[in-house]
Scaffold this motif. Structure first.
Motif, PDB file in Angstrom:
ATOM      1  N   ALA A 223       0.818  -1.215   0.000  1.00  0.00           N
ATOM      2  CA  ALA A 223       0.000   0.000   0.000  1.00  0.00           C
ATOM      3  C   ALA A 223       0.850   1.261   0.000  1.00  0.00           C
ATOM      4  CB  ALA A 223      -0.932  -0.015   1.208  1.00  0.00           C
ATOM      5  N   GLU A 224       1.899   1.281   0.796  1.00  0.00           N
ATOM      6  CA  GLU A 224       2.728   2.478   0.891  1.00  0.00           C
ATOM      7  C   GLU A 224       3.438   2.767  -0.428  1.00  0.00           C
ATOM      8  OE1 GLU A 224       6.287   4.382   3.697  1.00  0.00           O
ATOM      9  OE2 GLU A 224       5.390   2.440   4.202  1.00  0.00           O
ATOM     10  N   GLN A 225       3.986   1.728  -1.057  1.00  0.00           N
ATOM     11  CA  GLN A 225       4.634   1.930  -2.352  1.00  0.00           C
ATOM     12  C   GLN A 225       3.606   2.305  -3.412  1.00  0.00           C
ATOM     13  OE1 GLN A 225       7.653  -0.691  -3.811  1.00  0.00           O
ATOM     14  NE2 GLN A 225       8.270  -1.352  -1.773  1.00  0.00           N
ATOM     15  N   GLY A 226       2.413   1.729  -3.321  1.00  0.00           N
ATOM     16  CA  GLY A 226       1.360   2.075  -4.272  1.00  0.00           C
ATOM     17  C   GLY A 226       1.003   3.549  -4.202  1.00  0.00           C
ATOM     18  N   LEU A 227       0.889   4.069  -2.982  1.00  0.00           N
ATOM     19  CA  LEU A 227       0.632   5.505  -2.814  1.00  0.00           C
ATOM     20  C   LEU A 227       1.780   6.312  -3.409  1.00  0.00           C
ATOM     21  CD1 LEU A 227      -0.857   7.961  -1.640  1.00  0.00           C
ATOM     22  CD2 LEU A 227       0.313   7.510   0.541  1.00  0.00           C
TER      23      LEU A 227
ATOM     24  N   ASP B  72      -5.613  -9.642  -4.304  1.00  0.00           N
ATOM     25  CA  ASP B  72      -6.104 -10.609  -3.318  1.00  0.00           C
ATOM     26  C   ASP B  72      -6.408 -11.991  -3.881  1.00  0.00           C
ATOM     27  OD1 ASP B  72      -8.442 -10.249  -4.747  1.00  0.00           O
ATOM     28  OD2 ASP B  72      -9.682  -9.741  -3.016  1.00  0.00           O
ATOM     29  N   ASP B  73      -6.032 -12.261  -5.110  1.00  0.00           N
ATOM     30  CA  ASP B  73      -6.450 -13.518  -5.729  1.00  0.00           C
ATOM     31  C   ASP B  73      -5.604 -14.724  -5.312  1.00  0.00           C
ATOM     32  OD1 ASP B  73      -8.656 -12.944  -7.921  1.00  0.00           O
ATOM     33  OD2 ASP B  73      -7.265 -11.281  -7.973  1.00  0.00           O
ATOM     34  N   TYR B  74      -4.413 -14.479  -4.779  1.00  0.00           N
ATOM     35  CA  TYR B  74      -3.535 -15.578  -4.356  1.00  0.00           C
ATOM     36  C   TYR B  74      -3.147 -15.422  -2.895  1.00  0.00           C
ATOM     37  CZ  TYR B  74      -3.135 -17.397  -9.084  1.00  0.00           C
ATOM     38  OH  TYR B  74      -3.420 -17.966 -10.294  1.00  0.00           O
ATOM     39  N   ASP B  75      -2.655 -16.501  -2.310  1.00  0.00           N
ATOM     40  CA  ASP B  75      -2.322 -16.487  -0.885  1.00  0.00           C
ATOM     41  C   ASP B  75      -0.926 -15.927  -0.608  1.00  0.00           C
ATOM     42  OD1 ASP B  75      -0.753 -18.556  -1.854  1.00  0.00           O
ATOM     43  OD2 ASP B  75      -1.434 -20.059  -0.394  1.00  0.00           O
ATOM     44  N   VAL B  76      -0.310 -15.292  -1.608  1.00  0.00           N
ATOM     45  CA  VAL B  76       1.028 -14.730  -1.429  1.00  0.00           C
ATOM     46  C   VAL B  76       0.982 -13.220  -1.184  1.00  0.00           C
ATOM     47  CG1 VAL B  76       2.216 -16.513  -2.752  1.00  0.00           C
ATOM     48  CG2 VAL B  76       1.283 -14.516  -3.943  1.00  0.00           C
ATOM     49  N   PHE B  77      -0.222 -12.655  -1.079  1.00  0.00           N
ATOM     50  CA  PHE B  77      -0.353 -11.216  -0.885  1.00  0.00           C
ATOM     51  C   PHE B  77      -0.334 -10.873   0.603  1.00  0.00           C
ATOM     52  CE2 PHE B  77      -2.699 -11.700  -5.030  1.00  0.00           C
ATOM     53  CZ  PHE B  77      -1.734 -11.078  -5.803  1.00  0.00           C
ATOM     54  N   LEU B  78       0.497  -9.922   0.967  1.00  0.00           N
ATOM     55  CA  LEU B  78       0.654  -9.519   2.359  1.00  0.00           C
ATOM     56  C   LEU B  78      -0.074  -8.220   2.678  1.00  0.00           C
ATOM     57  CD1 LEU B  78       2.171 -10.230   5.033  1.00  0.00           C
ATOM     58  CD2 LEU B  78       4.035  -8.762   4.227  1.00  0.00           C
ATOM     59  N   SER B  79      -0.296  -7.378   1.644  1.00  0.00           N
ATOM     60  CA  SER B  79      -0.858  -6.043   1.848  1.00  0.00           C
ATOM     61  C   SER B  79      -2.264  -5.983   1.262  1.00  0.00           C
ATOM     62  CB  SER B  79       0.043  -4.990   1.180  1.00  0.00           C
ATOM     63  OG  SER B  79      -0.475  -3.693   1.336  1.00  0.00           O
ATOM     64  N   PRO B  80      -3.307  -6.052   2.084  1.00  0.00           N
ATOM     65  CA  PRO B  80      -4.680  -6.077   1.559  1.00  0.00           C
ATOM     66  C   PRO B  80      -5.091  -4.744   0.944  1.00  0.00           C
ATOM     67  CG  PRO B  80      -4.714  -5.940   3.946  1.00  0.00           C
ATOM     68  CD  PRO B  80      -3.275  -6.147   3.555  1.00  0.00           C
ATOM     69  N   LEU B  81      -6.137  -4.791   0.149  1.00  0.00           N
ATOM     70  CA  LEU B  81      -6.621  -3.598  -0.537  1.00  0.00           C
ATOM     71  C   LEU B  81      -7.045  -2.518   0.449  1.00  0.00           C
ATOM     72  CD1 LEU B  81      -7.259  -2.298  -3.283  1.00  0.00           C
ATOM     73  CD2 LEU B  81      -9.535  -3.334  -3.146  1.00  0.00           C
ATOM     74  N   ASP B  82      -7.574  -2.911   1.601  1.00  0.00           N
ATOM     75  CA  ASP B  82      -7.991  -1.923   2.592  1.00  0.00           C
ATOM     76  C   ASP B  82      -6.825  -1.042   3.040  1.00  0.00           C
ATOM     77  OD1 ASP B  82     -10.641  -2.594   2.555  1.00  0.00           O
ATOM     78  OD2 ASP B  82     -10.578  -3.867   4.337  1.00  0.00           O
ATOM     79  N   ASP B  83      -5.614  -1.605   3.040  1.00  0.00           N
ATOM     80  CA  ASP B  83      -4.443  -0.801   3.397  1.00  0.00           C
ATOM     81  C   ASP B  83      -4.227   0.320   2.386  1.00  0.00           C
ATOM     82  OD1 ASP B  83      -4.087  -2.488   5.521  1.00  0.00           O
ATOM     83  OD2 ASP B  83      -2.199  -3.361   4.824  1.00  0.00           O
ATOM     84  N   PHE B  84      -4.407  -0.003   1.115  1.00  0.00           N
ATOM     85  CA  PHE B  84      -4.248   1.010   0.063  1.00  0.00           C
ATOM     86  C   PHE B  84      -5.351   2.055   0.164  1.00  0.00           C
ATOM     87  CE2 PHE B  84      -4.967   2.423  -4.400  1.00  0.00           C
ATOM     88  CZ  PHE B  84      -3.738   3.047  -4.603  1.00  0.00           C
ATOM     89  N   LYS B  85      -6.577   1.618   0.412  1.00  0.00           N
ATOM     90  CA  LYS B  85      -7.687   2.561   0.584  1.00  0.00           C
ATOM     91  C   LYS B  85      -7.377   3.543   1.713  1.00  0.00           C
ATOM     92  CE  LYS B  85     -11.475  -0.447  -0.962  1.00  0.00           C
ATOM     93  NZ  LYS B  85     -12.730  -1.134  -0.565  1.00  0.00           N
ATOM     94  N   LYS B  86      -6.875   3.028   2.816  1.00  0.00           N
ATOM     95  CA  LYS B  86      -6.569   3.877   3.958  1.00  0.00           C
ATOM     96  C   LYS B  86      -5.470   4.878   3.621  1.00  0.00           C
ATOM     97  CE  LYS B  86      -5.189   3.667   8.835  1.00  0.00           C
ATOM     98  NZ  LYS B  86      -4.795   2.774   9.957  1.00  0.00           N
TER      99      LYS B  86
END
Length: 345
Positions: free
Chosen positions: A280-284, A301-315
């Motif tokens: 999320a931080e790098q995305g911002l 969120d489609d695979y189990d290798v994601f650590l940073s959920p979409l809600d983090d980016f929204k925030k």
């Protein structure tokens, strides 16, 4: 500049192994929800939109404009399916795609950011028609075009960083065309690990894309005028090479960014030794760097290798005062927008 011509009148199925009794779809399925291009003063506008982008899942999207369909990073595995992501590293899909592979209508072009199983899975690779045009990296082309007789893909066009290709649309009375330019991307952080990966290619090299939709005055390539510009980040981290993008496109508006997020970690989120896509931080940070009018997050969120959920980016976006510059699509949602005809301005 390289050159390619698409002919949407040739309605050939995108796959070669569909069951004989499986009818070819003529259109994409109806979207679950349609979101539209915001007006400059707020609100939305729907009447003049002439293009649409459907989110299928992972990094797979389908763009429809001027009778052509362009698909990005085709991945049509299902929940529970596994993919190989590197030496000793696998990922498990958690979701299903919005469309089944054999239910696709005609696809005219694929833009493949890199040769990785969560972007071009084994089923897709075995099923796709070998003559289907693909724009991708030199690394991916070396794999796709070098298979044995009858298995090699025959229309693969490779672009390195800032190489470009003009894609003409045959039969278009408006002389519609798409200019695709390779954008820089780094799947592995710079330093010792990045240098080592460049040598062994455990994680494949990746591109982003700048996709410019527009029209030509005549048959001269130089007469092309962009009416809508889409930046697709690809599976990159926020690396110094990306700073070249706003320099190269200074004074040229970027209407939309499709940003690959998720904070993909290997070997897994429970053992996060290495992050290979933006969190999320790098995305911002990339939103601030590129400054698009709007951003659509994908690959989160489609695979189990994601650590940073979409809600983090929204925030992060809300805290930065940029919440109104994001459109969130669920799988099977479509975003409609307007490609302007700059020839008349």
């Amino acid at each position: 500049m390289k050159h390619l011509t698409l002919n949407p009148a040739h309605a050939i199925p995108p796959t070669r192994d569909a069951p004989r009794d499986h009818p070819q779809a003529s259109e994409l399925p109806p979207p679950k929800e349609v979101k539209v291009q915001p007006q400059s003063g707020g609100g939305t506008e729907a009447g003049d939109n002439n293009a649409g982008l459907m989110f299928v899942g992972t990094a797979t999207t389908i763009l429809e404009w001027e009778e052509v369909r362009i698909m990005t990073d085709p991945n049509f595995l299902h929940a529970g399916d596994h993919v190989h992501l590197g030496p000793g590293v696998t990922g498990t899909r958690k979701t299903n795609p919005a469309i089944e592979l054999h239910d696709l209508p005609r696809i005219d072009l694929i833009c493949l950011s890199h040769y990785h199983a969560d972007h071009f899975d084994a089923k897709v690779e075995s099923s796709l028609r070998r003559s289907l045009p693909i724009i991708t990296t030199p690394h991916a082309k070396s794999h796709l075009a070098s298979k044995g007789a009858g298995e090699a893909f025959t229309a693969v066009h490779d672009l390195d960083f800032f190489d470009d290709i003009l894609v003409d649309i045959a039969g278009s009375e408006k002389k519609a065309a798409v200019k695709v330019t390779g954008m820089p991307g780094k799947h592995v952080p710079p330093g010792v690990l990045g240098t080592l990966n460049d040598l062994v290619e455990a994680v494949p090299p990746t591109n982003g894309w700048m996709m410019e939709l527009g029209y030509k005055q005549n048959d001269n390539i130089d007469s092309f005028k962009c009416g809508y510009r889409i930046y697709i980040s690809g599976d990159t981290l926020l690396v110094p090479e990306l700073k070249e993008i706003p320099k190269r496109y200074a004074g040229q508006n970027i209407d939309l960014m499709l940003i690959h997020l998720g904070g993909t970690t290997i070997p897994s989120p429970s053992v996060p030794l290495l992050m290979v896509t933006m969190d999320a931080e790098q995305g911002l940070g990339l939103v601030k760097l590129v400054d698009p009018d709007l951003t659509i997050p994908i690959h989160y969120d489609d695979y189990d290798v994601f650590l940073s959920p979409l809600d983090d980016f929204k925030k992060k976006m809300e805290e930065a005062g940029l919440g109104d510059k994001v459109v969130y699509l669920d799988r099977k949602d479509r975003y409609d927008f307007t490609v302007r005809d700059r020839r008349v301005e």
